[in-house]
Design a protein around this motif. Structure first.
Motif, PDB file in Angstrom:
ATOM      1  N   GLU A   1      -0.816   2.106   7.424  1.00  0.00           N
ATOM      2  CA  GLU A   1      -1.747   2.247   7.826  1.00  0.00           C
ATOM      3  C   GLU A   1      -2.808   1.435   7.347  1.00  0.00           C
ATOM      4  O   GLU A   1      -4.375   1.643   7.211  1.00  0.00           O
ATOM      5  CB  GLU A   1      -2.574   3.093   6.059  1.00  0.00           C
ATOM      6  N   LYS A   2      -2.595   0.689   7.294  1.00  0.00           N
ATOM      7  CA  LYS A   2      -3.360  -1.003   7.079  1.00  0.00           C
ATOM      8  C   LYS A   2      -3.126  -2.026   8.020  1.00  0.00           C
ATOM      9  O   LYS A   2      -3.707  -3.185   7.521  1.00  0.00           O
ATOM     10  CB  LYS A   2      -3.049  -1.488   5.442  1.00  0.00           C
TER      11      LYS A   2
ATOM     12  N   GLY B   1       2.741   3.555   4.415  1.00  0.00           N
ATOM     13  CA  GLY B   1       1.159   2.873   3.594  1.00  0.00           C
ATOM     14  C   GLY B   1       0.536   1.023   4.671  1.00  0.00           C
ATOM     15  O   GLY B   1      -0.230   0.929   4.969  1.00  0.00           O
TER      16      GLY B   1
ATOM     17  N   SER C   1       1.039   5.206   1.060  1.00  0.00           N
ATOM     18  CA  SER C   1       0.522   6.478   1.611  1.00  0.00           C
ATOM     19  C   SER C   1       0.649   7.485   1.294  1.00  0.00           C
ATOM     20  O   SER C   1      -0.062   8.567   1.357  1.00  0.00           O
ATOM     21  CB  SER C   1       1.241   6.497   2.833  1.00  0.00           C
TER      22      SER C   1
ATOM     23  N   TYR D   1       0.798  -1.043  -0.065  1.00  0.00           N
ATOM     24  CA  TYR D   1      -0.281  -0.161  -0.232  1.00  0.00           C
ATOM     25  C   TYR D   1       0.598   0.975   0.275  1.00  0.00           C
ATOM     26  O   TYR D   1       2.077   1.626   0.724  1.00  0.00           O
ATOM     27  CB  TYR D   1      -0.876   0.284   0.907  1.00  0.00           C
TER      28      TYR D   1
ATOM     29  N   GLY E   1       5.013   1.836  -3.340  1.00  0.00           N
ATOM     30  CA  GLY E   1       3.978   0.789  -1.362  1.00  0.00           C
ATOM     31  C   GLY E   1       5.211   1.346  -0.075  1.00  0.00           C
ATOM     32  O   GLY E   1       6.397   0.785  -1.084  1.00  0.00           O
TER      33      GLY E   1
END
Length: 641
Positions: free
Chosen positions: A192-193, A189, A146, A144, A185
């Motif tokens: 955040e997950k 990130g 950010s 992911y 990624g």
């Protein structure tokens, strides 16, 4: 009457490997007509090759036709041993050797397979926080982004501005796939997950390499002391570890210590770094780290890749740099990590692994040291010697590829009995502390995506262009999703700790590298499959026996695999139907009033299992009769309508 079976507590106790100083009880049963006058346990030390004979004692007759001999043994040292039994009889010398399933048989030679016994260090302890948990492997560049733009990124790295595309796979003008494209990624990130990972039941996050490197996989380390700028900063890493621990999660890093990158501050073949590397000068502080045949251009490299020069791990300078009090291992643990996964552990010298363990445990005795070993790690050989990974002075545990082979083999037309035998062999060979922390995987960054393996067209050596343009058809995908549920159902209920390769729970497809490393499909996940994984996580937390319980085969037959997990609190019957038709499965009597879980239908003792599906039935401790032999394990195939 059973002669001997290493998995029967009446014949050998305790089961499997033993702790140094622990008493081991052996008992054999011999027909009276043989006229046995003496029985000996012959124990061969794998390291020295020496065999010691222990006389057994006659201990009575269980019936008029058989007699029993027994022995208690508690004086063996840490190490690997092989044993068999030798008998003097009226018919001459006979031997009891190892057959399928641990069953003993009479032989006229002692050259047949022997039994294995591993004795591990009496003080061997593995981390307390991992058993019962769930691991999650993240390829950081693809999980992911950010959205935060970074500074200090090499200008020759390609940064994608589109997340939902396949990674670059075409060679450059020199015919080389450089792996220098980045989807950005990052560590923020991942932070955040964390809530998403918590919903999956994850308590351990394994990160592929995060240190500065030229490639997106980062196995070509450029600087062990620095987070790759594409991923963020050291502060970002500290924040990730801190936020993870608030949620009961632990971070482990990938330690790549058998080689560095040629484009690194240590080797510096490309001249990217200001200081002299080993390639630039024999006076470089890093010169002794490498193995030059003809400096500077001819050197040992990992599997022949000249961008990955091999390191001399036992160079005092390198060893101290990695394992010293102010070394790399302890630096990143001080930043918040809870352990390390060792890349290609079987290519690292034993003393170096021991030094890594010492550094890790000095910083945090409850931290994890996990090794990449693809085979049975208890008998692994490399560099012409038997490795000592699991004796208690090196690894805590390993990546469990043998379980993966058993699961995928079962789903690929394997016989359930053979697959359970593969699993039980590992459980018998490995120390209990190791089993508690086994990393049970289905896919990794080194394998094809599981759903593609289970339902897609086989690659059969076809190249990257074919792989890039081939995906599952709708019917293949529907079939693959069923098989994913089946495979993960096994993975989540076997001894050890299941590890999800990022995106497998979302239904990500892909053949070999780089197609197995596509970005996570946020917003495009297969929500049904993701929900299934969440339910499996709840199953693990609901059943005490899945944390550190024992394992017993029950009812495996052709395309059916069955086993029971049990401890002092509860017991779980797990049955898997890999056939393309439903089956009726007769459960043990004590399960007839059990609690059917995850959509299981139980009518009395009749368990109805649809095609390509699984079933779970739980009972509590007051109904347990696990010591009794199952009353009936008949499997009745039922043709589909």
């Amino acid at each position: 009457m059973r002669i001997f079976n290493s998995r029967d507590n009446e014949c050998k106790s305790p089961f499997g490997s033993v702790r140094e100083g622990e008493n081991i009880h052996f008992k054999i049963t011999i027909p009276r007509y043989l006229g046995c006058s003496s029985a000996i346990l012959a124990l061969k030390d794998d390291l020295s090759g020496d065999t010691v004979s222990y006389s057994m004692f006659w201990c009575g007759m269980p019936d008029e036709n058989n007699e029993q001999w027994e022995l208690d043994l508690s004086n063996i040292s840490t190490g690997l041993y092989w044993y068999h039994f030798s008998l003097d009889t009226k018919q001459g010398r006979k031997y009891i050797m190892r057959g399928w399933g641990g069953e003993g048989y009479f032989s006229h030679t002692n050259n047949d397979p022997r039994y294995q016994l591993l004795c591990y260090d009496k003080d061997f302890q593995t981390p307390s926080w991992l058993p019962g948990g769930i691991m999650y492997q993240i390829f950081p560049d693809r999980f992911y982004f950010s959205g935060e733009k970074k500074e200090g990124i090499y200008p020759d790295k390609k940064l994608h501005d589109e997340w939902y595309k396949i990674p670059d796979w075409r060679p450059d003008e020199n015919g080389i796939v450089t792996n220098s494209d980045f989807f950005q990624g990052d560590l923020k990130g991942i932070t955040e997950k964390l809530d998403y990972l918590q919903e999956l039941g994850v308590n351990c996050i394994y990160l592929n390499p995060i240190f500065e490197a030229y490639s997106n996989h980062r196995y070509d380390t450029g600087d062990y002391e620095k987070i790759d700028p594409v991923l963020g900063t050291e502060e970002d890493f500290k924040e990730l570890c801190s936020e993870a621990k608030k949620r009961g999660m632990y971070i482990i890093n990938d330690g790549v210590f058998s080689h560095t990158g040629s484009d690194s501050k240590y080797f510096n073949r490309q001249g990217r770094y200001p200081q002299n590397g080993a390639y630039n000068s024999k006076n470089s502080p890093y010169y002794t780290w490498y193995k030059f045949m003809d400096w500077p251009n001819i050197y040992h490299s990992w599997w022949g890749f000249d961008t990955l020069p091999e390191v001399e791990e036992l160079s005092y300078s390198f060893d101290r740099y990695i394992n010293g009090e102010n070394g790399i291992i302890r630096k990143w643990m001080k930043c918040g990590n809870s352990g390390w996964r060792l890349d290609v552990a079987d290519e690292l010298p034993d003393p170096f692994i021991q030094h890594i363990r010492e550094a890790i445990k000095a910083e945090n005795p409850d931290a994890l040291l996990l090794g990449e070993v693809w085979e049975d790690a208890s008998i692994k050989e490399s560099y012409s010697s038997r490795r000592r990974f699991l004796y208690g002075k090196q690894l805590d545990s390993v990546m469990n590829y043998p379980f993966r082979d058993a699961i995928l083999g079962f789903l690929d037309c394997g016989d359930g009995r053979d697959m359970v035998e593969m699993i039980t062999c590992i459980l018998e060979n490995y120390p209990r502390p190791v089993i508690r922390c086994l990393m049970n995987l289905l896919g990794t960054h080194d394998t094809e995506r599981v759903i593609t393996l289970l339902a897609g067209e086989r690659q059969n050596g076809r190249g990257r262009e074919w792989q890039a343009n081939t995906s599952l058809t709708p019917s293949q995908r529907e079939y693959g999703l069923k098989r994913m549920r089946l495979a993960s159902g096994i993975q989540f209920t076997l001894p050890g700790v299941p590890c999800i390769y990022y995106g497998d729970e979302a239904g990500v497809e892909g053949y070999k590298d780089p197609f197995n490393r596509a970005p996570f499909p946020w917003g495009k996940e297969d929500k049904g499959l993701t929900e299934w994984y969440k339910q499996l996580a709840k199953l693990r937390s609901y059943c005490s026996c899945l944390k550190d319980g024992d394992f017993k085969e029950f009812g495996s037959y052709e395309r059916t695999m069955g086993y029971i997990r049990y401890d002092d609190t509860d017991e779980l019957l797990c049955v898997f139907n890999a056939a393309n038709f439903p089956i009726d499965f007769i459960v043990p009597k004590e399960f007839e009033d059990g609690e059917a879980l995850l959509g299981t239908i139980l009518n009395g003792r009749d368990l109805e299992i649809p095609a390509n599906s699984c079933a779970f039935v739980k009972i509590s401790a007051d109904k347990k009769h696990i010591s009794e032999e199952p009353e009936n394990n008949e499997v009745i195939p039922e043709p589909a309508d």
